[in-house]
Design a protein around this motif. Sequence first.
Motif, mmCIF file in Angstrom:
data_model
loop_
_atom_site.group_PDB
_atom_site.id
_atom_site.type_symbol
_atom_site.label_atom_id
_atom_site.label_comp_id
_atom_site.label_asym_id
_atom_site.label_seq_id
_atom_site.Cartn_x
_atom_site.Cartn_y
_atom_site.Cartn_z
ATOM 1 N N LEU A 70 0.834 -1.202 0.000
ATOM 2 C CA LEU A 70 0.000 0.000 0.000
ATOM 3 C C LEU A 70 0.866 1.248 0.000
ATOM 4 O O LEU A 70 1.857 1.342 0.716
ATOM 5 C CB LEU A 70 -0.915 -0.002 1.220
ATOM 6 C CG LEU A 70 -1.852 -1.211 1.357
ATOM 7 C CD1 LEU A 70 -2.728 -1.057 2.590
ATOM 8 C CD2 LEU A 70 -2.706 -1.392 0.108
ATOM 9 N N GLY A 71 0.463 2.223 -0.795
ATOM 10 C CA GLY A 71 1.216 3.464 -0.914
ATOM 11 C C GLY A 71 1.085 4.343 0.319
ATOM 12 O O GLY A 71 0.182 4.201 1.137
ATOM 13 N N ALA A 72 2.044 5.244 0.440
ATOM 14 C CA ALA A 72 2.032 6.277 1.482
ATOM 15 C C ALA A 72 2.764 7.478 0.895
ATOM 16 O O ALA A 72 3.202 7.448 -0.261
ATOM 17 C CB ALA A 72 2.702 5.777 2.757
ATOM 18 N N GLN A 73 2.912 8.507 1.684
ATOM 19 C CA GLN A 73 3.418 9.779 1.179
ATOM 20 C C GLN A 73 4.787 9.650 0.521
ATOM 21 O O GLN A 73 5.673 8.945 0.992
ATOM 22 C CB GLN A 73 3.507 10.802 2.312
ATOM 23 C CG GLN A 73 3.909 12.199 1.843
ATOM 24 C CD GLN A 73 3.984 13.186 2.986
ATOM 25 O OE1 GLN A 73 4.128 12.810 4.135
ATOM 26 N NE2 GLN A 73 3.871 14.460 2.670
ATOM 27 N N VAL A 74 4.907 10.337 -0.612
ATOM 28 C CA VAL A 74 6.187 10.501 -1.299
ATOM 29 C C VAL A 74 6.504 11.991 -1.306
ATOM 30 O O VAL A 74 5.670 12.815 -1.687
ATOM 31 C CB VAL A 74 6.121 9.957 -2.744
ATOM 32 C CG1 VAL A 74 7.388 10.309 -3.520
ATOM 33 C CG2 VAL A 74 5.914 8.447 -2.726
ATOM 34 N N ARG A 75 7.699 12.344 -0.855
ATOM 35 C CA ARG A 75 8.119 13.750 -0.833
ATOM 36 C C ARG A 75 8.942 14.021 -2.072
ATOM 37 O O ARG A 75 10.112 13.648 -2.143
ATOM 38 C CB ARG A 75 8.904 14.044 0.436
ATOM 39 C CG ARG A 75 8.078 13.878 1.716
ATOM 40 C CD ARG A 75 8.867 14.296 2.947
ATOM 41 N NE ARG A 75 8.040 14.189 4.144
ATOM 42 C CZ ARG A 75 7.969 13.089 4.908
ATOM 43 N NH1 ARG A 75 8.687 12.026 4.583
ATOM 44 N NH2 ARG A 75 7.199 13.058 5.968
#
Length: 250
Positions: A103-108
Motif C-alpha cells: 500500500l502506498g504512502a506519502q512521497v516527498r
Amino acid sequence: MNILFGVLALISLGYYVTIIVYTGIKASFSVFWLLLFVFFAGMSVLFSLRRFRLFLKGLPMWVKIPVRTTLVLGFFLFFLVESFIVFHMFEKPEADLDYLVVLGAQVRGSTVSNSLRCRLDTAVEYLEENPDTKVIVTGGMGPGEEMPEAVAMRNYLVRHGIERERITMERYATNTKENLAYSKALAGNGTRSVGVVTNSFHVFRSVRLAEKEGFEDVTGIVAPSVGWLLPNMMVREFFAVLKDKFMGNI
C-alpha cells in the motif's frame, strides 16, 4: 481534577509540537492533539472554578446517568477497536503467496517517506525469501509528489534488487479502499493468496478492506511503524475503522 486535566493538556500540546517539528505543519491527524489540548485546558480551567463544580454536583440524575453511560460506552468502543488493531500488529505471513500488495504512502517529491520505506523494506525481505511471489505497488499522485507513489515504490524495489518483471504498478488509487479494489482487478480472479504489506497500525483495517473487495485468502504482512508517531496513527486509525464500518467498506 483541574490538575489532572492540566497535565493532560500539557501532554497533548507537547505531543502536537513534537509531531509538527519532525513531520511538518501538515502532518496527518496532528490537529487532533491540538484540539485535545484546548479541551483539556478548558476543562482544567472550569474545574478550578467552585461555581462549576457546584453546578455539576447539582445536575439531576437523569442528566448524569446518560452522560456517564455515553462516556463509558465510548471508552469501551475505543479500547475494543484498539485491541483488534494491536492483535493484528503481530500477524505472521504465510510463505509463497501469489501476490504482495504494498500500500502506498506519502512521497516527498520523488523520495519515499519513512513509513513507506518501512513497507518497501518489508516487501523486499519477503520477495527475496519467496522468489515466486509477485508484487503490486499501489498509490496515485498527491499534493507535493512529483510522481505517482506506485512509480516511486517500483523504483525503490528495483534499486533494492527486485526484478522489474515481478512488479505491477497501480497508479491511480487515492485511499486504502481504492488501493485494494484496483489491485484486485490487476491480480485477477485466479489469485489464490495475497499478503497486504502495510505499517503495523494499519494491518487490521487493510485486511478487512481486502476481504470486502473480494480477496479470499488474504493475510497482513506487518511493516514497522515510526515509534513516536504510533500513538497518533493508532488514534487516527480508530476513527478510520469507524468510518469504514459506517460506510460499509469493512
